[in-house]
Design a protein around this motif. Sequence first.
Motif, short mmCIF file in Angstrom:
data_model
loop_
_atom_site.label_atom_id
_atom_site.label_comp_id
_atom_site.label_asym_id
_atom_site.label_seq_id
_atom_site.Cartn_x
_atom_site.Cartn_y
_atom_site.Cartn_z
N ILE A 29 1.02 -1.05 0.14
CA ILE A 29 0.05 0.04 -0.17
C ILE A 29 0.71 1.10 -0.03
O ILE A 29 1.76 1.26 0.90
CB ILE A 29 -0.83 0.20 1.21
CG1 ILE A 29 -1.89 -1.13 1.05
CG2 ILE A 29 -1.61 1.19 1.29
CD1 ILE A 29 -2.61 -1.32 2.61
N PRO A 30 0.90 2.23 -1.02
CA PRO A 30 1.49 3.28 -1.13
C PRO A 30 1.15 4.21 0.25
O PRO A 30 0.10 4.41 0.62
CB PRO A 30 1.31 4.07 -2.52
CG PRO A 30 -0.04 3.43 -2.78
CD PRO A 30 -0.12 2.10 -2.21
N LYS A 31 2.26 4.92 0.50
CA LYS A 31 2.11 5.78 1.74
C LYS A 31 1.44 6.99 1.09
O LYS A 31 2.37 7.73 -0.08
CB LYS A 31 3.35 6.12 2.51
CG LYS A 31 3.41 7.20 3.54
CD LYS A 31 4.36 6.98 4.18
CE LYS A 31 4.36 8.13 5.45
NZ LYS A 31 5.76 8.19 6.26
N ILE A 32 0.51 7.69 1.61
CA ILE A 32 -0.06 9.01 1.15
C ILE A 32 0.56 9.88 1.80
O ILE A 32 0.53 10.13 2.90
CB ILE A 32 -1.66 8.89 1.31
CG1 ILE A 32 -2.28 7.60 0.67
CG2 ILE A 32 -2.34 10.13 0.86
CD1 ILE A 32 -3.66 7.32 0.92
N PRO A 33 1.14 10.97 1.02
CA PRO A 33 1.55 12.21 1.72
C PRO A 33 0.54 12.86 2.54
O PRO A 33 -0.65 12.91 2.32
CB PRO A 33 2.12 13.10 0.65
CG PRO A 33 2.30 12.11 -0.74
CD PRO A 33 1.31 10.96 -0.42
N TRP A 35 0.08 16.07 3.19
CA TRP A 35 -0.68 17.17 2.34
C TRP A 35 -1.81 16.64 1.63
O TRP A 35 -2.75 17.25 1.40
CB TRP A 35 0.36 17.97 1.46
CG TRP A 35 0.92 17.39 0.27
CD1 TRP A 35 2.27 16.62 0.13
CD2 TRP A 35 0.38 17.02 -1.05
NE1 TRP A 35 2.16 16.01 -0.94
CE2 TRP A 35 1.13 16.14 -1.77
CE3 TRP A 35 -0.91 17.45 -1.53
CZ2 TRP A 35 0.96 15.78 -3.17
CZ3 TRP A 35 -1.25 17.29 -2.89
CH2 TRP A 35 -0.34 16.25 -3.85
N ALA A 36 -1.64 15.51 0.92
CA ALA A 36 -2.58 14.83 0.21
C ALA A 36 -3.74 14.16 0.89
O ALA A 36 -4.91 14.46 0.63
CB ALA A 36 -2.00 13.78 -0.62
N GLN A 37 -3.21 13.98 2.24
CA GLN A 37 -4.38 13.66 3.16
C GLN A 37 -5.34 14.73 3.49
O GLN A 37 -6.42 14.89 3.89
CB GLN A 37 -3.76 12.76 4.36
CG GLN A 37 -3.13 11.70 4.24
CD GLN A 37 -2.61 11.08 5.37
OE1 GLN A 37 -2.79 11.30 6.40
NE2 GLN A 37 -1.38 10.81 5.17
N GLY A 40 -7.25 15.74 0.70
CA GLY A 40 -8.67 14.66 0.76
C GLY A 40 -9.66 15.08 1.67
O GLY A 40 -10.87 15.02 1.59
N GLU A 439 7.42 14.83 5.99
CA GLU A 439 6.12 14.14 6.36
C GLU A 439 5.98 14.17 7.78
O GLU A 439 6.90 14.12 8.50
CB GLU A 439 6.08 12.68 5.84
CG GLU A 439 5.90 12.49 4.55
CD GLU A 439 4.68 13.44 4.04
OE1 GLU A 439 3.60 13.08 4.48
OE2 GLU A 439 4.72 14.00 2.86
#
Length: 449
Positions: A29-33, A35-37, A40, A439
Motif C-alpha cells: 500500500i503506497p504511503k499517502i503524503p 498534504w494529500a491527506q 482529501g 512528512e
Amino acid sequence: MSAQNPASESSPEDARARGAEQPRSGFRIPKIPFWAQILGGLVLGVLLGWLARSQQIDWLVTTLEQVGGVFIGLLKLAVAPLVFFAILVSITNLRKVNNAARLASRTLLWFMITSLIAVAIGLVIGLVTNPGAGTGLTPKDGAKPENTGSWIDFLTGIIPTDVITPFTELNVLQIVFMAAVAGIAALKLGEKAQPILALSESVLSLLQKALWWVIRLAPIGTVGLIGSAIATYGWDLIGKYATFTADIYIGCAIVLFGVYPLLLSSVAKLNPVQFFKGAWPAIQLAFVSRSSVGTMPVTQKVTERLGVPKEYTSFAVPFGATTKMDGCAAIYPAIAAIFVAQIFDIQLGITDYLLIAFVSVVGSAATAGLTGATVMLTLTLSTLGLPMEGVGLLLAIDPILDMIRTATNVAGQALVPVLVSARENILDRTAYDNATSFELDAKEAPATA
C-alpha cells in the motif's frame, strides 16, 4: 567423504536472516503524503457538508460537528500545560545563547514591524474595497458576544488571582504570565532550579509527543470542521460576506507571499522559496487546525530545519505562538473594524486607523494562539467605540476566515526567528539552503532538550 553443502550447515536463524535480506515481492500500500491527506479531508468535508445540508441529513450534521469538535478539543486539551512548560523552558534556554537579551529584543522588534506592515495592508484593502457595502446586512443581524475584551480587562486580566483557574478556564495570557515569572525565577536560582528544569523539559517533550499524535488526526478533523461549516451555514452565507472574505484571504496572501518573501530577500539575503519549502508542513497544518499553539511543535521543528539554532528556536517559537498574530491580530481586526463601521454607518477617521494599528501591535497577545480571534476583535471595537453587536455579524463566517489567518500567523512565527538569526549571523545558511518539506510522522516528533 564427500564435501558437505555449506547451506546445509546453516542454522534456522541464519536462514531466516537470509530470507529477511531478500526483497519481498507482492502488493504494498503506497504511503499517502500528509498534504494529500489534508486535501482529501477538505474535499470530503465539503462534499459531506453539502450532502448533509441539501438532503437535510441531521445525523450527518451531528456527526461532522462531533468529529470536528473532538479534534479541536484534543488540541485544546494540551494547550494549557504546553504553553506553560514551553514558555518556562524557552526562557531558561536563553541562558545557553550568547547575547540572549539582544536576541529577545530583536525578536520583539521584528514582531512589531511585521505586525505594523500587516495592519497597514489590512487597512488599505478595507478602505479600497468597502467590505460592508452592499451586503444586505443590518445592525439587527448582529448580537453582542457573551465575552468581550477591553483594555481594562486586558491589563488587569494578565495577573491571575490563583494558579488553578487559568488552566481550568484556559486563560492563555495568565498562563504565559505565570510561566514567565517561573522561568525568570529559575534563572535567578541557578543550579538549585536544575531539577525543576529537567522535569519541565521532560514534561514538555511528553506533551509534544502526545500532541504530535493528535496532529496526525488532522485529515479526519478537517472532514468534520469543513463539513460542519458547510452543513451549518451553506453557500448563501459566503455570498453575503463575499467581499469581506476575499479581503481577508487577499490580505493574508499579500503578507504571506509578498511581504515575507520581500523581507527574506532584502533583509536577510535569503531565498524565499527555500523558506516555504522548509516551513510548509507547519503552514498547512495551521490552515487545517486553526491553532497556532496546536501547531507549535511542528513550527519549532521546521524553524530548526531552516537553520535557526535550537536554543533560540525554543524561545522564539513558543513566544511567537502566543503573541505573534499577523493574520488574527493585524489584518483581520483592521478589515473587520471597517466592515462593522460601514454596517452601522459610522465614519472612521485617521485617529481611529492609528488606534487600530496600536491595538494590533500591543494587544496581539490577547489572541493567545487559540482558534478564533473574537477577543482581539472585541478589544479593537471597544477601543474605537464601535458597537459590540458587530462581532455577532462575523461569528458565522469565522471558521472559514480562521484557516488563512492562522496559516499567516504560523508563517510569521517561523519567519521572524529566521530573520533575526540571519541578521545576527547565527543562522546555519547551509541548513537553510538545503531545507525541504517532510512528512508529519509521530516518530519524528520534536523533542526539547
